[in-house]
Enzyme design. Structure first.
Site, mmCIF file in Angstrom:
data_model
loop_
_atom_site.group_PDB
_atom_site.id
_atom_site.type_symbol
_atom_site.label_atom_id
_atom_site.label_comp_id
_atom_site.label_asym_id
_atom_site.label_seq_id
_atom_site.Cartn_x
_atom_site.Cartn_y
_atom_site.Cartn_z
ATOM 1 N N ARG A 13 -26.270 5.648 23.710
ATOM 2 C CA ARG A 13 -26.704 7.019 23.989
ATOM 3 C C ARG A 13 -26.446 7.414 25.444
ATOM 4 N NH1 ARG A 13 -32.436 8.326 22.162
ATOM 5 N NH2 ARG A 13 -31.594 10.413 22.374
ATOM 6 N N CYS A 14 -26.061 6.462 26.273
ATOM 7 C CA CYS A 14 -25.839 6.695 27.699
ATOM 8 C C CYS A 14 -24.352 6.944 27.955
ATOM 9 C CB CYS A 14 -26.315 5.474 28.484
ATOM 10 S SG CYS A 14 -25.894 5.510 30.232
ATOM 11 N N SER A 15 -24.026 8.084 28.549
ATOM 12 C CA SER A 15 -22.620 8.411 28.780
ATOM 13 C C SER A 15 -21.976 7.438 29.771
ATOM 14 C CB SER A 15 -22.465 9.850 29.266
ATOM 15 O OG SER A 15 -23.101 10.030 30.516
#
Length: 116
Positions: A13-15
């Site tokens: 979920r972390c770019s």
């Protein structure tokens, strides 16, 4: 097939984590992906990872995560922080990357170049 190995402690979920994974692959790595939210690290593993990256424990904590304030961790000791990250892995900053050249927290992403 590549002989370049890496491990990434990843949150999809972390770019920044997704970009780090992409960068590893672009540089010919076949990374072992550890989804640390699904498979949390032990306190000992966390301490070793943070130390290998040359960081202080506080540098590995997501201080902007709402849980950080909820648990009142601003003045917590390293011991308390390690215990709390082990219990609540969402508090671990990411992504941590390990290659044969070293271990680092890939923030900013450009810092990852040092161990590729």
């Amino acid at each position: 097939m590549t002989d370049k190995t890496a491990t990434i402690y990843h949150n999809s979920r972390c770019s920044t984590s997704r970009k780090a994974l992409q960068l590893l692959r672009e540089h010919g790595y076949a990374p072992h992906i550890v989804e640390y939210l699904k498979t949390p690290l032990t306190r000992q593993q966390l301490a070793a990872l943070i130390a290998a990256a040359g960081l202080e424990v506080r540098e590995a904590v997501r201080t902007k995560e709402p849980l950080y304030a909820e648990l009142d961790l601003a003045d917590a000791s390293d011991e308390v922080l390690l215990d709390t990250i082990a219990e609540h892995p969402i508090l671990l900053n990411r992504p941590f990357v390990v290659t044969e050249k070293g271990t680092m927290l890939a923030r900013p992403l450009e810092a990852l170049q040092a161990i590729l």
